[in-house]
Design a protein around this motif. Structure first.
Motif, short mmCIF file in Angstrom:
data_model
loop_
_atom_site.label_atom_id
_atom_site.label_comp_id
_atom_site.label_asym_id
_atom_site.label_seq_id
_atom_site.Cartn_x
_atom_site.Cartn_y
_atom_site.Cartn_z
N GLU A 72 0.70 -1.57 -0.01
CA GLU A 72 0.18 0.02 -0.03
C GLU A 72 0.89 1.27 -0.01
OE1 GLU A 72 -3.36 0.06 2.70
OE2 GLU A 72 -3.65 -1.98 2.56
N VAL A 112 -4.45 2.65 -6.52
CA VAL A 112 -4.82 1.21 -7.41
C VAL A 112 -4.29 0.18 -6.39
CG1 VAL A 112 -4.06 -0.03 -9.32
CG2 VAL A 112 -4.60 2.24 -9.66
N SER A 164 -3.90 0.09 -3.06
CA SER A 164 -4.89 -0.09 -1.90
C SER A 164 -6.11 -1.08 -2.30
CB SER A 164 -5.48 1.29 -1.62
OG SER A 164 -6.29 1.72 -2.51
N HIS A 165 -6.59 -0.97 -3.48
CA HIS A 165 -7.70 -1.89 -3.95
C HIS A 165 -7.21 -3.25 -4.40
CE1 HIS A 165 -10.63 1.33 -3.90
NE2 HIS A 165 -9.90 2.02 -4.90
N PHE A 166 -5.94 -3.25 -4.88
CA PHE A 166 -5.52 -4.66 -5.07
C PHE A 166 -5.19 -5.41 -3.74
CE2 PHE A 166 -1.74 -7.42 -6.18
CZ PHE A 166 -2.41 -8.31 -7.19
N LEU A 184 -8.52 -6.67 -2.16
CA LEU A 184 -8.83 -7.85 -3.28
C LEU A 184 -8.23 -8.94 -2.95
CD1 LEU A 184 -9.49 -6.15 -6.79
CD2 LEU A 184 -11.30 -6.54 -5.15
N GLY A 242 -6.78 -9.02 -11.07
CA GLY A 242 -7.01 -8.29 -9.98
C GLY A 242 -6.46 -6.92 -10.16
N CYS A 270 -9.28 -5.25 -12.29
CA CYS A 270 -10.36 -4.64 -11.09
C CYS A 270 -10.05 -3.88 -10.31
CB CYS A 270 -10.94 -6.03 -10.42
SG CYS A 270 -11.66 -7.27 -11.51
N SER A 271 -8.64 -3.71 -10.23
CA SER A 271 -8.33 -2.63 -9.14
C SER A 271 -8.06 -1.08 -9.85
CB SER A 271 -6.85 -2.53 -8.55
OG SER A 271 -6.90 -3.95 -7.82
N ALA A 311 -10.59 2.01 -8.68
CA ALA A 311 -9.64 3.24 -8.51
C ALA A 311 -10.59 4.11 -9.39
CB ALA A 311 -8.35 3.30 -9.08
#
Length: 487
Positions: free
Chosen positions: A5, A12, A14-16, A19, A117, A120-121, A125
């Motif tokens: 992170e 980006v 942070s979302h990965f 997930l 992943g 999707c991130s 975002a």
């Protein structure tokens, strides 16, 4: 060690990270699907979830873009689940342990799930952004892409208003994807014709390891060893001289993964044991030399196993070996219109034990539907000729190819965004891989489609990794691209 992170772009990664903490193997996507729906609703966005757990999230256009044509964003939530031998990891319950290793992110001895992943991130975002200019967004995140693209085939496209689409399921930041192949899978069931284990016999386990494996489309041209094919090749060689019987045969992770592991349990006559072991060692040496470039760490080990109460008949044992030897596997044909492009290929992805015997699963990929169906029919004919109750069935869906969009406006916009970020023009590619895009292109009239990706390596294997510097570069391209779609 760097925390993921802390990497840029934080919006980006942070979302990965989020997930990756959620189990999301194919057919186990409910938890990640619920997470995305909750994410959307917390931000006041419209979110829909269908019975398969596909998700659609809609976000209005930013000021000045409110009346622009909607842009469909696409990615898939599921991942291939692979782990190294001996690793304790339950993909139905455990998240992925991420490791930042220099310029790359990898997992701790499991597959990573950057496919898809990272895509999707990117989508999350964009949905989360407050400073990126963009048209109305329709984010579609599908399930079971890695198991026959079932989610995309069942998604209700009537919910969509957009006639242009960007897909983030690509494997390099050096290309803009303008078209791709389709695929079809099949199973071949072989009857064991079970008989009692003969007297004066010994069970041996042949285990293959050290293979690179990989994606059956992106890596098929590298001619890596197929673990199932190698073990069957040993079986055929041994069966020429000895009365060997199959007791168990299992290998491969998934139909669209080149098998990197497998085990074949053979029952041999005590009197032949020493000769059989000697031949296995010799065959291992031969194969190691043969694959010294494509798969330099190939290794087949032989160990004693518990003697089972039943084995395959002699004719069924021979049938198994011969079917594998004759199945189309690897590159079948090259394109004559695009230099260096694989036109069609086939991958023997898994073998699994059943009560009746075993099941092989194969995936055929082709940019030309007729070629794909021809290979499919060749496999059917082979199963019919094998006899002994061998059964052939289609597995999953017949996924159509995604041909380049005539007079596309999305592709030039992506090229312009790439050039603005990199200062050079990218390669525009029509690929031999099969993605879900054909299911959208064939059902949405005049859908203008393009693919933007990141540098992913060793997909569908425990060596899978993604370049975080590539993610940063691609994110800049994505931001620039959506900002160009004002009309």
């Amino acid at each position: 060690m760097t925390n993921i992170e802390q990497l840029e772009p934080k919006e980006v990664f942070s979302h990965f990270a989020a997930l990756s903490s959620i189990p999301r193997g194919s057919q186990n996507e409910k938890q990640v699907s619920d997470y995305i729906v909750k994410f959307a609703k917390e931000r006041g966005l419209e979110a829909r979830q269908d019975k398969m757990y596909n998700v659609l999230v809609k976000k209005p256009g930013t000021p000045g873009y409110e009346n622009a044509p909607a842009l469909i964003l696409h990615g898939h939530m599921d991942m291939v689940c692979e782990k190294d031998p001996g690793v304790e990891h339950d993909f139905t319950k455990d998240g992925i342990k991420l490791v930042v290793d220099g310029d790359y992110i990898r997992a701790d001895r499991t597959s990573l799930g950057a496919d898809n992943g990272i895509g999707c991130s990117f989508i999350l975002a964009l949905l989360d952004s407050k400073d990126i200019a963009h048209p109305p967004l329709e984010a579609v995140m599908t399930v079971m892409e890695e198991m026959g693209k079932v989610g995309a085939s069942e998604f209700d496209v009537s919910q969509l208003e957009g006639t242009r689409m960007v897909d983030f399921n690509w494997v390099t930041d050096e290309q803009i994807l303008a078209g791709c192949a389709g695929d079809i899978s099949c199973t071949i069931d072989v009857n064991a014709e079970w008989v009692s284990t003969p007297p004066n016999t010994q069970a041996l386990t042949l285990a293959i390891s050290g293979l690179l494996g990989g994606h059956c489309e992106f890596d098929i041209h590298l001619e890596r060893a197929n673990g199932i094919v190698v073990l069957a090749r040993m079986l055929n060689s041994l069966a020429k001289k000895h009365d060997v019987r199959v007791a168990r045969f299992a290998g491969g992770a998934q139909n669209n993964v080149i098998p990197a592991h497998g085990e074949l349990v053979l029952v041999v006559q005590m009197a032949d044991r020493a000769a059989v072991v000697k031949e296995i060692i010799e065959l291992n040496t031969t194969l190691a030399k043969e694959f010294s470039v494509a798969d330099p760490d190939l290794r087949v080990t032989v160990t004693e196993a518990a003697l089972p109460s039943r084995v395959y008949s002699k004719s069924a044992t021979h049938r198994v070996g011969r079917i594998v030897a004759l199945l189309p596997n690897g590159v079948i044909s090259m394109s004559r219109s695009i230099d260096g492009l694989v036109e069609s290929s086939s991958n023997l992805g898994t073998v699994r034990d059943t009560d009746a015997g075993l099941t092989f699963t194969c995936t055929i990929t082709a940019g030309v539907s007729s070629r794909k169906h021809d290979i499919f029919e060749r496999m059917r004919h082979l199963a019919e000729m094998a006899g002994g109750g061998t059964e052939f069935k289609q597995f999953g869906l017949d996924a159509p190819e995604f041909p380049p969009t005539p007079n596309s406006r999305s592709v030039p916009a992506a090229v312009a965004a790439f050039e603005a970020v990199h200062g050079r023009v990218p390669e525009v590619l029509v690929s031999s891989c099969s993605l879900e895009l054909g299911f959208f292109v064939n059902r949405i009239p005049r859908l203008d489609t393009v693919g933007i990706g990141t540098e992913l390596q060793h997909l569908h294997s425990t060596k899978e990794r993604v370049s975080h510097r590539s993610v940063a570069r691609s994110w800049k391209v994505v931001r620039d691209f959506v900002g160009r779609l004002k009309d």
